[in-house]
Write a protein that holds these residues in place. Sequence first.
Motif, short mmCIF file in Angstrom:
data_model
loop_
_atom_site.label_atom_id
_atom_site.label_comp_id
_atom_site.label_asym_id
_atom_site.label_seq_id
_atom_site.Cartn_x
_atom_site.Cartn_y
_atom_site.Cartn_z
N SER A 100 0.87 -0.93 0.09
CA SER A 100 0.00 0.15 0.00
C SER A 100 0.94 1.19 -0.18
N VAL A 101 0.74 1.93 -1.03
CA VAL A 101 1.66 3.21 -0.97
C VAL A 101 0.85 4.36 -1.61
N PRO A 102 0.43 5.25 -0.57
CA PRO A 102 -0.06 6.62 -0.79
C PRO A 102 1.01 7.58 -1.10
N ASN A 103 0.67 8.39 -2.15
CA ASN A 103 1.46 9.52 -2.58
C ASN A 103 0.74 10.81 -2.84
N LEU A 104 1.09 11.98 -2.24
CA LEU A 104 0.71 13.16 -2.36
C LEU A 104 1.87 14.24 -2.75
N GLU A 105 1.54 14.92 -3.81
CA GLU A 105 2.56 15.93 -4.36
C GLU A 105 1.88 17.14 -4.66
N ILE A 106 2.51 18.18 -3.76
CA ILE A 106 1.72 19.67 -3.92
C ILE A 106 2.67 20.74 -4.36
N GLU A 107 2.25 21.40 -5.21
CA GLU A 107 2.89 22.38 -6.15
C GLU A 107 2.28 23.71 -5.55
N THR A 108 1.44 23.85 -4.73
CA THR A 108 0.88 25.05 -4.26
C THR A 108 0.63 25.16 -2.67
N GLY A 109 0.88 26.27 -1.97
CA GLY A 109 0.52 26.25 -0.65
C GLY A 109 -0.83 26.63 -0.21
N GLU A 110 -1.51 27.33 -1.29
CA GLU A 110 -2.84 27.70 -1.43
C GLU A 110 -3.94 26.81 -1.28
N ILE A 111 -4.01 25.85 -0.42
CA ILE A 111 -5.05 24.76 -0.54
C ILE A 111 -5.82 24.58 0.65
N ALA A 112 -7.20 24.03 0.65
CA ALA A 112 -8.10 24.26 1.83
C ALA A 112 -7.63 22.77 2.72
N GLY A 113 -7.02 21.68 2.04
CA GLY A 113 -6.69 20.73 2.90
C GLY A 113 -5.97 19.69 1.98
N ALA A 114 -5.13 18.79 2.50
CA ALA A 114 -4.52 17.59 1.85
C ALA A 114 -3.89 16.55 2.67
N GLY A 115 -4.41 15.14 2.80
CA GLY A 115 -3.53 14.43 3.53
C GLY A 115 -3.72 12.86 3.25
N HIS A 116 -3.13 11.91 3.64
CA HIS A 116 -3.24 10.71 3.28
C HIS A 116 -2.84 9.64 4.44
N ALA A 117 -3.60 8.45 4.40
CA ALA A 117 -3.38 7.32 5.51
C ALA A 117 -3.51 6.11 5.02
N SER A 118 -2.56 5.40 5.29
CA SER A 118 -2.59 3.75 4.95
C SER A 118 -2.23 2.92 6.09
N ALA A 119 -2.98 1.87 6.40
CA ALA A 119 -3.09 1.02 7.56
C ALA A 119 -3.28 -0.37 7.01
N THR A 120 -2.46 -1.55 7.35
CA THR A 120 -2.53 -2.75 7.28
C THR A 120 -2.38 -3.75 8.68
N GLY A 121 -3.49 -4.40 8.86
CA GLY A 121 -3.42 -5.11 10.23
C GLY A 121 -4.10 -6.53 10.07
N ARG A 122 -3.66 -7.26 10.96
CA ARG A 122 -4.08 -8.51 11.18
C ARG A 122 -5.61 -8.60 11.62
N PHE A 123 -6.49 -9.65 11.49
CA PHE A 123 -7.78 -10.19 12.02
C PHE A 123 -7.55 -9.73 13.51
N ASP A 124 -8.41 -9.09 14.15
CA ASP A 124 -8.43 -8.63 15.61
C ASP A 124 -8.87 -9.95 16.32
N ASP A 125 -8.18 -10.65 16.97
CA ASP A 125 -8.52 -11.77 17.73
C ASP A 125 -9.32 -11.41 19.03
N ALA A 126 -9.17 -9.98 19.58
CA ALA A 126 -9.87 -9.46 20.60
C ALA A 126 -11.33 -9.35 20.23
N GLN A 127 -11.56 -8.80 18.95
CA GLN A 127 -12.95 -8.57 18.69
C GLN A 127 -13.49 -10.05 18.44
N LEU A 128 -13.16 -11.02 17.90
CA LEU A 128 -13.40 -12.33 17.84
C LEU A 128 -13.87 -12.91 19.02
N PHE A 129 -12.99 -12.75 20.17
CA PHE A 129 -13.03 -13.33 21.59
C PHE A 129 -14.39 -12.77 22.18
#
Length: 365
Positions: free
Chosen positions: A287-316
Amino acid sequence: MSAPPSFDVADFPVPGGREEEWRFTPLERLRGLHDGTAVATGSGLEIEVTAPEGVTVETVGRDDARIGAAGKPVDRIAAQAYSSFEKASVVSVPKEAVLSEPIRIAVRGAGGVAYGHQIVELGAFAEAVVVIDHTGDAVLAANVDYILGDGAKLTVVSVQDWDDKAVHVAQHNALVGRDASFKSVVVTFGGDVVRLHPRVQYAGPGGDAELLGLYFTDRAQHQEHRLFVDHNVANCRSNVAYKGALQGQDAHAVWIGDVLIRAAAEGTDTYELNRNLVLTDGARVDSVPNLEIETGEIAGAGHASATGRFDDAQLFYLQSRGIPASEARRLVVRGFFAELVQQIGLPDVEERLLAKIDAELGAAV
């Protein structure tokens, strides 16, 4: 460095697997789509369009001005598809038409090799929902163009429910008009190799693009989603959210999210998110998020990526309240996908996808 976009396949070298845009893709499983050896067969694909009254459905030649208007091919397979298709299917919604029923495009693979080109065009202030449903077995390379007039609203649900041996590589190009809204929901379950490249650019300010996706990658499957949002116009918005679950040995999911905010695109508001849930050992996510910004006059910009195993606590937790393990597992995965499934807005499609998720979980290895 990637070759610039082009309609000519000769402008793209045959990939060797070391290139950035190909390094995750199993080239040997593409059945010749990447090197020109895949020859189209007459029985490769069957396409059926069901549309409400007032919608124009036509088949056009390569000289139609709308072909390629939403964007040029950006890799060799997309250029090969553009160079090889004979007729394009065009679905047109007239200006100011508001459809009460979805347009349904059934794409059925008949076991052969096919190159396709699909265009969906909305006139100014038109509103439509389009469902593109891929089933059967095929080796398919295609370009899909979405052209939105000013103030138009288009929702597209693209379902990849192929048989196990299918190969599907496609570039999706959206050209979003002034104050227009585009929502793409990409759903990938089947196929041996599926590699999709959704792309968005804006034709005027005020455009809004929402790119949603979910995928369930099973044993030995390769599913790759490569997104690009080109903020080339001021005061536009984009939101990207993809979720995937993986199970089984050698299940491989790839998600690449690229957002470019050009110098002229002041006032841009953008965010991209990718979440992956690994259900068993032997599965892999890139998983590869990429953000390239050529101006500082923006309202907002961001990205997030996460990979996790099945939550055994939820299952329990669920099992401790008397819910059997298999049902608890199903509830957790359904909950993971629920936010995206509910945004499709078509009950029959939502129910089918939830049933497919249940079936995938039932076949867990």
